[in-house]
Design an enzyme around this catalytic site. Structure first.
Site, PDB file in Angstrom:
ATOM      1  N   TYR A   1       0.846  -1.191   0.000  1.00  0.00           N
ATOM      2  CA  TYR A   1       0.000   0.000   0.000  1.00  0.00           C
ATOM      3  C   TYR A   1       0.881   1.240   0.000  1.00  0.00           C
ATOM      4  O   TYR A   1       1.798   1.370   0.812  1.00  0.00           O
ATOM      5  CB  TYR A   1      -0.892  -0.039   1.238  1.00  0.00           C
ATOM      6  N   CYS A   2       0.612   2.161  -0.931  1.00  0.00           N
ATOM      7  CA  CYS A   2       1.309   3.448  -1.004  1.00  0.00           C
ATOM      8  C   CYS A   2       2.817   3.204  -1.127  1.00  0.00           C
ATOM      9  O   CYS A   2       3.259   2.437  -1.971  1.00  0.00           O
ATOM     10  CB  CYS A   2       0.939   4.305   0.195  1.00  0.00           C
TER      11      CYS A   2
END
Length: 605
Positions: A341-342
């Site tokens: 994520y990210c």
């Protein structure tokens, strides 16, 4: 007395101080609290414990805006044209105000022009001649200033982007809605409470400045109602391994059988992993467990001075590789599905290429959530990254070996300052109201530090030089090649993402050596990812794999839209890569665990 006069008198009464003595006393108390805030801001700068990187930002702002000014001032005719345009606008406003004054009762019912603006929702912004003039003068000046940036010729793309960003920040800051004398709602409240609201507000301001040790920690939520492990991060599980940089959490199954291939989640180290494990009903991790996945999560340590030299390679080897080794010990499975994520997805992408070069093929699929691999169109965060600002950050991190989490939180908030900064400044410090509890914003304020070595590597190699997608990033003596990654990849972008823009994620998907399943979700960087199906919110778009022959705009125009959450779509994709069902696995290595989830590291202050 006429009805119009009565109405005017009643309207004036709402803005008149009722108790001058109490009002003056409260103003003195508010000034006293503001002085405490100023002292808290000054103290670390005076004693040398804080090297403020904001100085470099101010220098960049001045340099960018001066180039815009030079264009307009370099020729007298051009400067006169710009000034005439502004003055003509003011003259038009003045004429309209005079006409309205002559027919005030009729004009007060006129509908405001333009799209609704939440800052000016109070009816007095239109009904009251003074406040209406302020509102229109501000909006007209804002349009003029933005046009000055847009129409300035000879600016390179980077300078124009920075100038547009800084002008936007200035305009958001000087809005009349942010000040008591020029905001009808604030003015009325201050008079009605004899300034008690400002005493409460300045007290909170002083507390927030002290809490940030010289950096304003803007409170966006009432935090008393939340605690990690109390009503957040509640999915049952256990820490099964740990080292100096992370803990590995394995979650307890809720189904009798599970997919054979475990799932490893690599979250960002900016903030904490429990954004994926919010309160029950909002937890992505709990939903994954319910679908039959054996879920492992990396919980990064909140670094201190002793972690200063932990770099990008450390986070790969002591984070992702350590997690893979742990999964093999806990499940006897070598093949793993991985999710990032990210910036955790950016790290995972780099790890995939590095592990391939090492001959390590344990990760068999990758899911990237709001993840950038190519940083050509990385959005407004790029305004914070250049040689001068990286040097200032390096200096700021030299003493402690880390960057305070509040710095990145402020940068993210500035991307949407009209929504994430100024409403809280007004609500907290002017109205004196504690913001309501909100789990997502509580997580957002639970910021983590970043190690000096890791953060500098990330900014330079990704944002400044874009080395990852171009095959120029070097790790462990190896120049890694993203095109060597040929495993199935699922890449989720979100339509309104200001941190990982959908266009940037689309471009990055083409760096892989396989056709990427690219999905565009509704909403933004957080809400677009953490979108439980039961909520029935937003939508997502699907289409062919990104390729150089199809622009992002063309892809988006032709994509198929499906209402609701993307989670079930991903589940349909991953099931083909998850293997057969096997008996559910309890957390632990050889039956042993370290401590219950969510563990110590996520609670680290």
């Amino acid at each position: 007395m006429s009805r119009t006069a009565d109405t005017a008198e009643e309207g004036f009464a709402a803005y008149a101080v009722k108790d001058p003595e109490t009002f003056a006393l409260n103003m003195a108390r508010a000034v006293e609290q503001a002085g405490k805030a100023a002292s808290a801001w000054l103290a670390p700068r005076e004693n040398g414990t804080m090297a403020d990187p904001a100085g470099a930002i101010h220098g960049e702002m001045a340099a960018s805006l001066s180039q815009v000014a030079n264009y307009w001032l370099s020729e007298p005719a051009r400067a006169f044209q710009a000034q005439t345009r502004l003055m003509a606008g003011y003259l038009g406003l003045w004429t309209a105000a005079a006409q309205r004054l002559a027919a005030a009762e009729h004009a007060a019912n006129d509908a405001p022009a333009g799209a609704p603006d939440k800052r000016f929702a109070d009816p007095e912004w239109q009904k009251n001649l003074f406040f209406d003039f302020l509102r229109q003068a501000y909006l007209m000046t804002a349009r003029w200033a933005q046009d000055m940036v847009t129409e300035a010729e000879g600016l390179d793309a980077g300078t124009r982007q920075r100038a547009r960003f800084y002008v936007g920040q200035i305009l958001n800051a000087i809005s009349p809605s942010n000040f008591v004398p020029t905001n009808p709602e604030l003015y009325r409240q201050t008079v009605a409470e004899n300034g008690e609201n400002l005493v409460r507000g300045m007290t909170m301001f002083a507390e927030d400045m002290a809490r940030g040790a010289g950096t304003l920690r803007l409170r966006q939520t009432g935090g008393d109602g939340f605690s990690v492990g109390g009503n957040l991060a509640l999915t049952p599980g256990a820490v099964v391994a740990e080292n100096d940089i992370c803990q590995i959490i394995q979650y307890t199954p809720t189904t009798k059988t599970v997919f054979k291939r475990p799932l490893l989640i690599c979250p960002p180290w900016i903030n904490k992993f429990y954004i994926l494990d919010l309160a029950p009903g909002k937890s992505f991790i709990a939903w994954l467990v319910e679908q039959g996945h054996t879920v492992f999560v990396i919980s990064w340590v909140n670094p201190t001075e002793r972690h200063a030299d932990k770099d990008w390679l450390s986070y790969i080897d002591e984070g992702i590789v350590f997690a893979l080794d742990t999964i093999r010990k806990a499940t006897r499975q070598s093949e793993v599905n991985a999710m990032g994520y990210c910036v955790g997805g950016t790290l995972l992408s780099a790890a995939l290429a590095l592990l391939h070069a090492r001959g390590d093929d344990r990760i068999r699929t990758a899911t990237l959530l709001a993840t950038q691999v190519d940083f050509t169109d990385a959005g407004e965060l790029q305004v914070f990254v250049d040689e001068r600002q990286i040097a200032a950050l390096d200096t700021a991190m030299a003493a402690s070996g880390t960057l305070d989490g509040g710095h990145m939180a402020t940068a993210f908030n500035l991307l949407r300052s009209q929504d994430l900064i100024w409403p809280y400044v007004v609500g907290n410090y002017m109205k004196g109201r504690e913001p309501p509890p909100f789990d997502l914003l509580y997580w957002n304020s639970d910021a983590t530090r970043m190690t000096r070595a890791n953060h500098l590597f990330y900014l330079r190699n990704c944002y400044l030089e874009n080395r990852l997608s171009q095959g120029r990033m070097e790790l462990d003596g190896t120049v890694i090649d993203m095109s060597s990654v040929t495993i199935p990849v699922y890449s989720l972008a979100t339509k309104e993402d200001h941190i990982a823009p959908a266009r940037s994620v689309y471009t990055g998907a083409m760096a892989f050596g396989s056709d990427v399943t690219y999905v565009l979700g509704g909403s933004g960087h957080i809400a677009g990812v953490v979108n439980p199906p039961a909520k029935g919110k937003y939508q997502y778009w699907t289409g062919p794999a990104p390729d150089a022959g199809t622009s992002f705009d063309a892809w988006a125009q032709a994509a198929d839209m499906t209402p609701g959450s993307w989670w079930p779509h991903w589940q349909g994709w991953i099931e083909a890569h998850a293997g057969k069902r096997v008996k559910a696995r309890e957390p632990g290595i050889g039956g042993k665990t370290i401590e219950p989830a969510p563990g110590r590291y996520v609670r680290g202050a």
